[in-house]
Design a protein around this motif. Structure first.
Motif, PDB file in Angstrom:
ATOM      1  N   UNK A  25       0.859  -1.186   0.000  1.00 38.36           N
ATOM      2  CA  UNK A  25       0.000   0.000   0.000  1.00 38.36           C
ATOM      3  C   UNK A  25       0.892   1.231   0.000  1.00 38.36           C
ATOM      4  N   UNK A  26       0.313   2.344  -0.390  1.00 38.96           N
ATOM      5  CA  UNK A  26       1.022   3.620  -0.408  1.00 38.96           C
ATOM      6  C   UNK A  26       0.508   4.492   0.732  1.00 38.96           C
ATOM      7  N   UNK A  27       1.371   5.371   1.176  1.00 42.03           N
ATOM      8  CA  UNK A  27       0.979   6.284   2.241  1.00 42.03           C
ATOM      9  C   UNK A  27       1.830   7.537   2.205  1.00 42.03           C
ATOM     10  N   UNK A  28       1.611   8.376   3.201  1.00 39.25           N
ATOM     11  CA  UNK A  28       2.442   9.566   3.328  1.00 39.25           C
ATOM     12  C   UNK A  28       2.521   9.978   4.783  1.00 39.25           C
ATOM     13  N   UNK A  29       3.613  10.612   5.089  1.00 40.10           N
ATOM     14  CA  UNK A  29       3.829  11.199   6.403  1.00 40.10           C
ATOM     15  C   UNK A  29       3.769  12.704   6.200  1.00 40.10           C
ATOM     16  N   UNK A  40       5.963   3.774  -0.011  1.00 42.73           N
ATOM     17  CA  UNK A  40       5.306   2.533  -0.371  1.00 42.73           C
ATOM     18  C   UNK A  40       5.718   1.495   0.655  1.00 42.73           C
ATOM     19  N   UNK A  41       4.734   0.861   1.277  1.00 41.02           N
ATOM     20  CA  UNK A  41       4.992  -0.182   2.267  1.00 41.02           C
ATOM     21  C   UNK A  41       4.718  -1.537   1.632  1.00 41.02           C
ATOM     22  N   UNK A  52       9.440   0.191   1.049  1.00 41.73           N
ATOM     23  CA  UNK A  52      10.036  -0.168  -0.238  1.00 41.73           C
ATOM     24  C   UNK A  52      10.605   1.071  -0.925  1.00 41.73           C
ATOM     25  N   UNK A  53       9.856   2.139  -0.884  1.00 43.28           N
ATOM     26  CA  UNK A  53      10.286   3.427  -1.439  1.00 43.28           C
ATOM     27  C   UNK A  53       9.780   4.533  -0.539  1.00 43.28           C
ATOM     28  N   UNK A  54      10.580   5.577  -0.400  1.00 43.48           N
ATOM     29  CA  UNK A  54      10.158   6.776   0.336  1.00 43.48           C
ATOM     30  C   UNK A  54      10.859   7.973  -0.282  1.00 43.48           C
TER      31      UNK A  54
END
Length: 111
Positions: A25-29, A40-41, A52-54
Motif C-alpha cells: 500500500x502507499x501512504x504519506x507522512x 510505499x509499504x 520499499x520506497x520513500x
C-alpha cells in the motif's frame, strides 16, 4: 507539534509462487502543511513490513520508529476489510509518540 501518518491507497496482494504473497500500500507522512514524505509499504514473508520506497527515507525513519511503523501497517491490514483508510496523528510526548487514530471512510478493497 505532531504529524499525520496516513494510508493513501488500498492494500493490494500479489501472489509469488504457490505459498507466498506480498501486500503493498502507499501512504504519506505529513510533517507540516508544506512537507510530505510519500512512501510505499510492502509486506514480505519472513521480513515483515518494510519501506520499499520513500521520498525521504532518513527523515521518515527518524520521525517514525520501526515499531510504530509495524503497528501502523498491521492497523492498515486490519482495517482494509472495513472500507477505511487509516490515519494516525502522532504527537511526541515524554520521549514517546502518542497515537490518536483517525479513520477516513473511503471505499477500499484488496485487489
Amino acid at each position: 507539534m505532531g504529524y499525520i501518518l496516513e494510508q493513501t491507497s488500498p492494500v493490494t496482494a500479489e501472489a509469488k509462487g504457490r505459498q507466498f504473497f506480498f501486500l503493498t500500500f502507499h501512504g504519506r507522512l505529513r510533517l507540516d502543511r508544506f512537507r510530505d514524505i510519500a512512501f510505499e509499504a510492502v509486506y514480505e514473508p519472513f521480513d515483515g513490513w518494510k519501506i520499499h520506497r520513500a521520498s525521504d527515507p532518513e527523515t521518515f525513519r527518524n520521525a517514525v520508529p520501526d515499531g510504530y511503523f509495524q503497528a501502523f501497517c498491521l492497523d492498515v491490514l486490519k482495517e482494509c476489510h472495513m472500507d477505511c483508510m487509516v490515519q494516525w496523528h502522532l504527537e511526541p510526548k515524554d520521549g514517546k509518540l502518542q497515537i490518536s487514530k483517525l479513520r477516513a471512510l473511503v471505499s477500499q478493497s484488496v485487489s
